[in-house]
Scaffold this active site. Structure first.
Site, short mmCIF file in Angstrom:
data_model
loop_
_atom_site.label_atom_id
_atom_site.label_comp_id
_atom_site.label_asym_id
_atom_site.label_seq_id
_atom_site.Cartn_x
_atom_site.Cartn_y
_atom_site.Cartn_z
N ASP A 62 0.90 -1.16 0.00
CA ASP A 62 0.00 0.00 0.00
C ASP A 62 0.93 1.20 0.00
OD1 ASP A 62 -1.59 2.15 0.49
OD2 ASP A 62 -2.65 1.27 2.19
N VAL A 63 0.99 1.91 -1.13
CA VAL A 63 2.00 2.97 -1.27
C VAL A 63 1.79 4.12 -0.28
CG1 VAL A 63 2.51 2.50 -3.71
CG2 VAL A 63 0.69 4.13 -3.13
N TYR A 155 -8.88 15.01 -7.45
CA TYR A 155 -7.96 14.30 -8.34
C TYR A 155 -7.07 15.28 -9.11
CZ TYR A 155 -6.17 11.16 -11.95
OH TYR A 155 -5.34 10.45 -12.79
N1 LIG Z 1 -6.53 5.98 -16.97
C1 LIG Z 1 -6.36 7.27 -17.23
O1 LIG Z 1 -7.08 7.83 -18.08
C2 LIG Z 1 -5.27 8.06 -16.56
C3 LIG Z 1 -4.95 9.30 -17.14
C4 LIG Z 1 -3.93 10.05 -16.57
C5 LIG Z 1 -3.24 9.57 -15.47
N2 LIG Z 1 -3.59 8.38 -14.91
C6 LIG Z 1 -2.80 7.94 -13.76
O2 LIG Z 1 -1.96 6.88 -14.18
C7 LIG Z 1 -1.74 5.96 -13.11
C8 LIG Z 1 -2.16 4.57 -13.54
O3 LIG Z 1 -3.54 4.61 -13.88
P1 LIG Z 1 -4.27 3.38 -14.60
O4 LIG Z 1 -5.28 3.97 -15.49
O5 LIG Z 1 -3.26 2.44 -15.13
O6 LIG Z 1 -5.03 2.77 -13.33
P2 LIG Z 1 -5.55 1.28 -12.99
O7 LIG Z 1 -6.72 1.50 -12.09
O8 LIG Z 1 -5.69 0.46 -14.20
O9 LIG Z 1 -4.32 0.70 -12.12
C9 LIG Z 1 -3.96 1.28 -10.89
C10 LIG Z 1 -3.30 0.20 -10.05
O10 LIG Z 1 -2.90 0.82 -8.81
C11 LIG Z 1 -3.16 -0.08 -7.76
N3 LIG Z 1 -3.32 0.65 -6.50
C12 LIG Z 1 -4.37 1.42 -6.10
N4 LIG Z 1 -4.14 1.88 -4.86
C13 LIG Z 1 -2.94 1.41 -4.47
C14 LIG Z 1 -2.16 1.55 -3.30
N5 LIG Z 1 -2.62 2.25 -2.24
N6 LIG Z 1 -0.96 0.94 -3.23
C15 LIG Z 1 -0.50 0.21 -4.28
N7 LIG Z 1 -1.20 0.03 -5.41
C16 LIG Z 1 -2.40 0.63 -5.51
C17 LIG Z 1 -4.45 -0.79 -8.16
O11 LIG Z 1 -4.60 -2.02 -7.46
C18 LIG Z 1 -4.24 -0.95 -9.67
O12 LIG Z 1 -3.62 -2.20 -9.95
C19 LIG Z 1 -2.53 6.50 -11.93
O13 LIG Z 1 -1.67 7.25 -11.11
C20 LIG Z 1 -3.57 7.40 -12.58
O14 LIG Z 1 -4.00 8.42 -11.72
C21 LIG Z 1 -4.59 7.61 -15.43
#
Ligand SMILES: NC(=O)c1ccc[n+]([C@@H]2O[C@H](COP(=O)([O-])OP(=O)(O)OC[C@H]3O[C@@H](n4cnc5c(N)ncnc54)[C@H](O)[C@@H]3O)[C@@H](O)[C@H]2O)c1
Length: 259
Positions: A62-63, A155
């Site tokens: 858990d980061v 966010y």
């Molecule tokens: N999907 C989008 O459109 C988008 C756009 C811009 C930025 N982002 C950012 O990119 C990153 C990745 O997003 P994604 O779309 O791949 O998300 P995702 O939901 O597919 O994956 C996120 C992962 O983080 C893990 N996670 C959540 N809370 C955690 C914690 N406390 N400790 C450890 N792991 C944890 C989850 O279990 C999941 O496997 C995130 O930081 C997100 O905010 C996403």
């Protein structure tokens, strides 16, 4: 192979962009620590890497927990003897109007998106400084950190914070040749955006899928971003090709944000 024998931790690597970055790093020769809150998902990614002939271990983390972030870095060093790259991809987001945002909503997003980056980066940086051979830290920011959105206050603020933390950490770590940069993706086709779509749909009284369709229609390059679309920038920022670059946030968003 551009990351031959590098050791990389990717947080949030059980899904979405973290997963794609971990798989790509492994293809580029890196040894991977696949870290996620969801250990089963992390283990599946490790299996994929091993099936393709790569080296990886799964770690549950858990980061937002400073002690567990430190344990993650210790486990990486224990398994592979060193640490070269940290990618902070773990992140969460909720669609909540400004006036309805509670302390709990705010803390949930900031604990993971911002404190998580702080704890993981501190632990990794201490290790890299001790090794004395530099290193790379790469944060997943967002186009949401470039501007505000009425329904996405916490966010957006958390990702602006990630962009700012990237700058401060880069300056703090420059004397140690540790580069700190970020990637700002746009609308990415991951489980994250499926949840966002559902929340927008409920709030705006739209059909499920319609918020995503509208967001994608506005992208200059004309298609939704795939998680693989960020992997080129992630390899560049982890490789020696970016040695003279730090403090930067690269937009990889199909042209959504002009800056
Ligand atoms: N999907 C989008 O459109 C988008 C756009 C811009 C930025 N982002 C950012 O990119 C990153 C990745 O997003 P994604 O779309 O791949 O998300 P995702 O939901 O597919 O994956 C996120 C992962 O983080 C893990 N996670 C959540 N809370 C955690 C914690 N406390 N400790 C450890 N792991 C944890 C989850 O279990 C999941 O496997 C995130 O930081 C997100 O905010 C996403």
């Amino acid at each position: 192979m551009r990351l031959q024998d590098k050791v990389a931790i990717v947080t949030g690597a059980g899904s979405g962009m973290g997963r794609s970055i971990a798989l790509r790093y492994a293809k580029e020769g890196a040894k991977l620590v696949v870290a996620d809150l969801n250990l089963a998902a992390a283990q599946t990614v490790v299996d994929e890497i091993r099936d393709a002939g790569g080296e990886a271990i799964a770690i549950e983390v858990d980061v937002s927990d400073r002690v567990r972030a430190q344990s993650m870095v210790d486990a990486a060093a224990h398994a592979f003897g060193k640490l070269d790259v940290l990618v902070n991809s773990a992140g969460v987001g909720n669609i909540i109007p400004f006036l309805d945002t509670t302390e709990e909503d705010w803390d949930f997003v900031f604990d993971i998106n911002c404190k998580g980056v702080l704890w993981c980066s501190q632990a990794a940086a201490r290790r890299m400084i001790e090794q004395g051979r530099g290193g790379k830290i790469i944060n997943l920011a967002s186009q949401a950190g470039r501007r505000g959105e009425a329904l996405v206050l916490a966010y957006c603020a958390s990702k602006a914070c990630v962009i700012s933390m990237t700058q401060s950490m880069a300056l703090a770590l420059a004397p140690y040749q540790i580069n700190v940069n970020a990637i700002a993706p746009g609308v990415v086709d991951t489980p994250f955006w499926d949840r966002v779509d559902a929340q927008f749909a409920t709030l705006l009284g739209l059909e499920r899928g319609e918020p995503k369709r509208r967001a994608v229609a506005a992208i200059p390059l004309g298609r939704i971003e795939q998680p693989e679309d960020v992997t080129g920038a992630a390899v560049f920022l982890a490789s020696s090709d970016s040695d003279y670059m730090t403090q930067q946030t690269l937009n990889v968003d199909g042209g959504n944000w002009p800056g």
